[in-house]
Write an enzyme that holds these catalytic residues in place. Structure first.
Site, PDB file in Angstrom:
ATOM      1  N   SER A   1      -8.027   0.793   3.244  1.00  0.00           N
ATOM      2  CA  SER A   1      -8.201   0.099   1.867  1.00  0.00           C
ATOM      3  C   SER A   1      -9.495  -0.816   2.099  1.00  0.00           C
ATOM      4  O   SER A   1      -9.565  -1.593   3.124  1.00  0.00           O
ATOM      5  CB  SER A   1      -7.253  -0.414   1.227  1.00  0.00           C
ATOM      6  OG  SER A   1      -7.507  -0.925   0.043  1.00  0.00           O
ATOM      7  N   SER A   2     -10.318  -1.030   0.811  1.00  0.00           N
ATOM      8  CA  SER A   2     -11.228  -2.132   0.995  1.00  0.00           C
ATOM      9  C   SER A   2     -10.821  -3.049  -0.081  1.00  0.00           C
ATOM     10  O   SER A   2     -11.586  -4.337  -0.207  1.00  0.00           O
ATOM     11  CB  SER A   2     -12.312  -1.483   0.413  1.00  0.00           C
ATOM     12  OG  SER A   2     -13.256  -0.753   1.091  1.00  0.00           O
TER      13      SER A   2
ATOM     14  N   GLY B   1     -13.844  -0.094  -5.264  1.00  0.00           N
ATOM     15  CA  GLY B   1     -13.962   0.741  -4.219  1.00  0.00           C
ATOM     16  C   GLY B   1     -14.539   0.126  -2.949  1.00  0.00           C
ATOM     17  O   GLY B   1     -14.273  -0.958  -2.447  1.00  0.00           O
TER      18      GLY B   1
ATOM     19  N   THR C   1      -9.307   0.128  -9.842  1.00  0.00           N
ATOM     20  CA  THR C   1      -8.172  -0.772  -9.102  1.00  0.00           C
ATOM     21  C   THR C   1      -8.218  -1.947 -10.248  1.00  0.00           C
ATOM     22  O   THR C   1      -9.057  -1.857 -11.121  1.00  0.00           O
ATOM     23  CB  THR C   1      -8.735  -1.187  -7.982  1.00  0.00           C
ATOM     24  OG1 THR C   1      -8.519  -0.011  -6.922  1.00  0.00           O
ATOM     25  CG2 THR C   1      -7.914  -2.183  -7.343  1.00  0.00           C
TER      26      THR C   1
ATOM     27  N   ASP D   1      -7.723   8.216   0.131  1.00  0.00           N
ATOM     28  CA  ASP D   1      -8.051   7.114   0.913  1.00  0.00           C
ATOM     29  C   ASP D   1      -8.353   7.438   2.280  1.00  0.00           C
ATOM     30  O   ASP D   1      -8.839   6.588   3.141  1.00  0.00           O
ATOM     31  CB  ASP D   1      -7.782   5.675   0.478  1.00  0.00           C
ATOM     32  CG  ASP D   1      -8.463   5.392  -0.671  1.00  0.00           C
ATOM     33  OD1 ASP D   1      -9.255   5.940  -1.425  1.00  0.00           O
ATOM     34  OD2 ASP D   1      -8.166   4.156  -1.142  1.00  0.00           O
TER      35      ASP D   1
ATOM     36  N   ARG E   1       0.725  -1.305  -0.060  1.00  0.00           N
ATOM     37  CA  ARG E   1       0.138   0.183   0.001  1.00  0.00           C
ATOM     38  C   ARG E   1       0.854   1.184  -0.008  1.00  0.00           C
ATOM     39  O   ARG E   1       1.888   1.237   0.576  1.00  0.00           O
ATOM     40  CB  ARG E   1      -0.990   0.044   1.291  1.00  0.00           C
ATOM     41  CG  ARG E   1      -1.980   1.080   1.271  1.00  0.00           C
ATOM     42  CD  ARG E   1      -3.064   1.035   0.425  1.00  0.00           C
ATOM     43  NE  ARG E   1      -4.285   1.726   0.839  1.00  0.00           N
ATOM     44  CZ  ARG E   1      -5.168   2.210  -0.185  1.00  0.00           C
ATOM     45  NH1 ARG E   1      -4.880   2.192  -1.293  1.00  0.00           N
ATOM     46  NH2 ARG E   1      -6.141   2.842   0.340  1.00  0.00           N
TER      47      ARG E   1
ATOM     48  N   GLU F   1      -4.146   8.058  -4.039  1.00  0.00           N
ATOM     49  CA  GLU F   1      -4.584   7.097  -2.935  1.00  0.00           C
ATOM     50  C   GLU F   1      -4.547   7.949  -1.737  1.00  0.00           C
ATOM     51  O   GLU F   1      -5.394   7.571  -0.574  1.00  0.00           O
ATOM     52  CB  GLU F   1      -3.766   5.957  -2.859  1.00  0.00           C
ATOM     53  CG  GLU F   1      -3.644   4.818  -3.834  1.00  0.00           C
ATOM     54  CD  GLU F   1      -5.157   4.176  -3.880  1.00  0.00           C
ATOM     55  OE1 GLU F   1      -5.775   4.323  -3.109  1.00  0.00           O
ATOM     56  OE2 GLU F   1      -5.249   3.334  -4.600  1.00  0.00           O
TER      57      GLU F   1
END
Length: 576
Positions: A442-443, A463, A371, A413, A98, A410
């Site tokens: 994050s998901s 998402g 993504t 997020d 990440r 990002e």
């Protein structure tokens, strides 16, 4: 219809504690399912050259960085869930790549002098970009898990960047969402557009600067990106455009190996993403909670009600409690326990929807959804589920001059305003506030399910909807449905706030809709299909592999019995 892409996830069925893996067993075949045919071919090519699943993951991820600039790239990050059956002590590993907040970032990074959060710099341009993790992950996979040199596994991506790829209608659609911002930045405009407009379908996009960056990585590994000429270009390009990166950001970036979330449900071991992903924790609450509720027929109104209410409760936990647990204390053991899931389930009224307001006040927070995900397995049973992202389509829309690297956005997020919203509508809190070096929540939910009969590997972009898409795909796998059904099934989603069920057009029939509304649920059509699931299934009883690519997009899934023999291909149909 259009679909949303986001964080890339994979779901794999992982072995139960009561059903240990046998190190010598493997399918004797190989399978790759990815969001683009060129990337799927790259993965098979590396497997055919003697590479293992981890070498193939390097090839697929790096090639997606070339041919899917709207969804992933060297300028982004992601998660890799690994299965190593030969490692009896720790057969599942999780690679956290990440992005991290720059060291000069702070909680109030996007606030103006009046204290108001400014949305534009949080999503557009270099100020929106976290420090990329994908290049470090590719080098890490090659060094610690692969069999081939990094240069060999990067070769397909280098060729794709040099020779170019033909754009699709899907590319045009996603570029259309970001056209105005892409026009702001000359390098992005030059590479990805034509005369500042959307290129025609079939236009070939060549990226020689990106090929040069990939060659630097092939020669020098991690240092080929984060140091040397490329590192200097990244810092200079970002700072000249108003960003805050410094060399210490690149020097300090590290992937982190974490223990995946593990629990059992419906006869399967479930192995999924730990923090900073919310996915594994949410799946633990929903799947274990569902096991404690009165049995309802899959697809029935009661079953849907149970799932929606569990979604509502786990997403509230996401909003209130979750963040990068290297920075904030999160009660992960409690949140993933069967006892906690049972308490969530016990709070559900079987006849009535619980308004989210009754669970306590929280604010909306949104997460980017462009993504990519891929799932693959080699003949020995090594497997990878990987979800990668740049957040919004084409990320921050800023390409660093001379490198070909399109940066992520990002940073959005994070809860840039812990009392406000991000680009996708999820509730947030101080636990996910910006801090130097911190990773945003994050998901992305790469997942595996496993027992003595089956291994399932799957994941998807989408998402905030990623977790529920993986959930629905996992339930299909647990119910014995085909891998095609996992990726095809109509989708529904609830994320605590906004307080309604988001649905694809085919999710419920009119009778089901009326029944759910009578229970107090609000149904809101999304207006398009969403997600782009890539999945692989290994039926151990017959020792056969099957793979499927979501028909909502342009991906391809292919199984090869052995290198060089005839293979089966299933390609997603474009929905544009």
């Amino acid at each position: 219809m259009r679909h949303n892409r986001h964080l890339l996830i994979i779901l794999s069925v992982a072995g139960l504690a009561a059903a240990p893996l046998h190190a010598a067993e493997g399918p004797g075949q190989q399978a790759v399912a990815s969001a683009h045919p060129v990337a799927t071919a790259a993965g098979h090519s590396i497997l055919d050259q003697g590479g293992n699943a981890f070498d193939a993951a390097v090839a697929v991820a790096s090639t997606l960085a070339v041919v899917e600039p709207y969804s992933s790239g060297l300028g982004g990050g992601g998660f890799f869930l690994l299965r190593q059956p030969g490692n009896s002590d720790q057969p599942y590993r999780f690679i956290d790549a990440r992005e991290t907040a720059p060291l000069s970032a702070n909680r109030d990074l996007y606030r103006d002098s009046d204290g108001v959060v400014q949305r534009d710099p949080a999503i557009n341009g270099p100020m929106a970009a976290g420090i990329p993790g994908v290049p470090a992950a590719l080098a890490h996979l090659a060094e610690h898990y692969g069999k081939l040199p990094l240069a060999q596994s990067l070769a397909p991506a280098i060729a794709a960047a040099e020779n170019g790829f033909a754009i699709s209608e899907h590319y045009r659609t996603l570029a259309g969402y970001r056209l105005e911002v892409m026009n702001r930045y000359p390098e992005t405009d030059r590479i990805f557009l034509r005369n500042s407009q959307l290129p025609a379908v079939g236009t070939v996009i060549k990226q020689p600067e990106l090929a040069t960056t990939l060659r630097a990585m092939a020669a020098d590994g991690r240092d080929g990106f984060y140091k040397g000429k490329v590192g200097e270009q990244l810092i200079e390009g970002v700072r000249n455009a108003g960003g805050i990166w410094q060399q210490a950001d690149l020097d300090d970036y590290r992937v982190i190996e974490r223990s995946p979330i593990r629990f059992t449900a419906k006869g399967f071991a479930v192995i999924s993403a730990p923090l900073p992903s919310a996915g594994g924790i949410a799946l633990a609450g929903i799947l274990q909670g569902l096991d404690t509720l009165p049995k309802a027929a899959p697809g029935s109104v009661q079953w849907t009600h149970q799932l929606v209410e569990l979604m509502r409760r786990t997403y509230r936990d996401r909003a209130a409690l979750l963040g990068d647990n290297d920075f904030v204390e999160v009660p992960v053991k409690q949140l993933t326990s069967a006892d906690y899931a049972a308490k969530l389930a016990a709070s559900i009224d079987p006849e009535r929807a619980t308004p989210s307001s009754e669970l306590g006040p929280l604010i909306d927070f949104v997460e980017g959804n462009h993504t990519t995900h891929f799932s693959l397995i080699d003949a020995q049973g090594n497997a990878v589920a990987a979800t990668l992202s740049v957040n919004l389509p084409f990320g921050a829309a800023f390409t660093v001059p001379g490198t070909g690297v399109l940066l992520n956005n990002e940073m959005d997020d994070f809860a840039a305003d812990p009392a406000g919203v991000n680009a996708y509508g999820l509730a947030g809190s101080e636990a996910n506030a910006i801090a130097p070096g911190k990773r945003p929540l994050s998901s992305m939910t790469p997942t595996m399910l496993e027992n003595d009969q089956q291994l399932a590997i799957l994941g998807t972009p989408g998402g905030s909807r990623i977790i529920t898409m993986v959930l629905l795909g996992a339930l299909e796998a647990m119910q014995g449905e085909t891998v095609e059904r996992w990726v095809n099934r109509p989708r529904f989603h609830h994320q605590y706030l906004p307080d309604h069920i988001q649905v694809e057009a085919a999710a419920f029939n009119s009778e089901q809709t009326r029944a759910l509304e009578a229970m107090g649920h609000r149904i809101e059509p999304v207006g398009r299909d969403y997600g782009n699931m890539q999945a692989v299934s290994w039926d151990k009883s017959s020792n056969t592999l099957n793979a499927a690519s979501d028909p909502r997009a342009i991906g391809e899934a292919r199984v090869s019995p052995v290198a060089g023999t005839k293979s089966y291909t299933q390609q997603g149909a474009s929905i544009e």
